[in-house]
Enzyme design. Sequence first.
Site, PDB file in Angstrom:
ATOM      1  N   TYR A  71     109.972  64.902 158.567  1.00 32.92           N
ATOM      2  CA  TYR A  71     109.355  65.920 157.713  1.00 32.92           C
ATOM      3  C   TYR A  71     110.314  66.355 156.624  1.00 32.92           C
ATOM      4  O   TYR A  71     110.651  67.528 156.489  1.00 32.92           O
ATOM      5  CB  TYR A  71     108.915  67.110 158.567  1.00 32.92           C
ATOM      6  CG  TYR A  71     107.966  66.708 159.661  1.00 32.92           C
ATOM      7  CD1 TYR A  71     106.625  66.403 159.378  1.00 32.92           C
ATOM      8  CD2 TYR A  71     108.402  66.586 160.972  1.00 32.92           C
ATOM      9  CE1 TYR A  71     105.751  66.002 160.374  1.00 32.92           C
ATOM     10  CE2 TYR A  71     107.530  66.191 161.976  1.00 32.92           C
ATOM     11  CZ  TYR A  71     106.212  65.902 161.668  1.00 32.92           C
ATOM     12  OH  TYR A  71     105.350  65.494 162.660  1.00 32.92           O
ATOM     13  N   CYS A  72     110.738  65.395 155.816  1.00 35.70           N
ATOM     14  CA  CYS A  72     111.743  65.633 154.783  1.00 35.70           C
ATOM     15  C   CYS A  72     111.213  65.125 153.448  1.00 35.70           C
ATOM     16  O   CYS A  72     110.372  64.224 153.403  1.00 35.70           O
ATOM     17  CB  CYS A  72     113.033  64.887 155.164  1.00 35.70           C
ATOM     18  SG  CYS A  72     114.364  64.987 153.937  1.00 35.70           S
ATOM     19  N   GLY A  73     111.708  65.685 152.379  1.00 37.08           N
ATOM     20  CA  GLY A  73     111.326  65.194 151.067  1.00 37.08           C
ATOM     21  C   GLY A  73     111.741  63.748 150.834  1.00 37.08           C
ATOM     22  O   GLY A  73     111.195  63.073 149.962  1.00 37.08           O
TER      23      GLY A  73
END
Length: 198
Positions: A71-73
């Site tokens: 759940y990271c850019g």
Amino acid sequence: MHYFLSAAAVTTAVAIMAAAPNSDAASAPTAQASQGCPALLDQKFKSLQGQPLNFCQYAGKVVVVVNTASYCGFTEQYKGLQAIYEKYKEKGLVVVGFPANDFGKQEPGSNAEVADFCERTYKVKFPMMEKTFVVEAEGVKVNPLHEALFKATGQRPKWNFHKYVIGRDGQTVQSFGSSVNPESPAFLAALEKQLEVK
């Protein structure tokens, strides 16, 4: 984001001696590296599925080590990592992912949930290790490979998807920050240079 440096600034190549002393015996590779296995790769981990994996099997290959998060850019980098794995694996490249919840709590799930996400969302086929720690925090210890990579380069991951490229000799290491896309010209040039080494 202010903590990312340019590709030129975060890239460094250093050679480490396979027999270099390590004062942290608990996290160091075995003092006597396995025959034919560089000390840096003399590591054992478990995969996301709980299967044992000995990094000595990657001796003689070019290894990309990357700390990942779901759940990271930068999570979209899974696509690029899978693409370079498929493109270069026959030439001796292996990509190994290390899921970690160290940055922004962006990998909160279990090993099974991470495995499901990687397969379902990005069709990841390269080896993925069980969740680990890549930077120190209270009550936790960095896994021994990332500690050795820090000692080799002087750089620890500052965020998810920091990439290290280990050369075929198992000693030469280059470090690339999270903002360096795995399909960027600079990263591909570094890979191809190491893959040319026989």
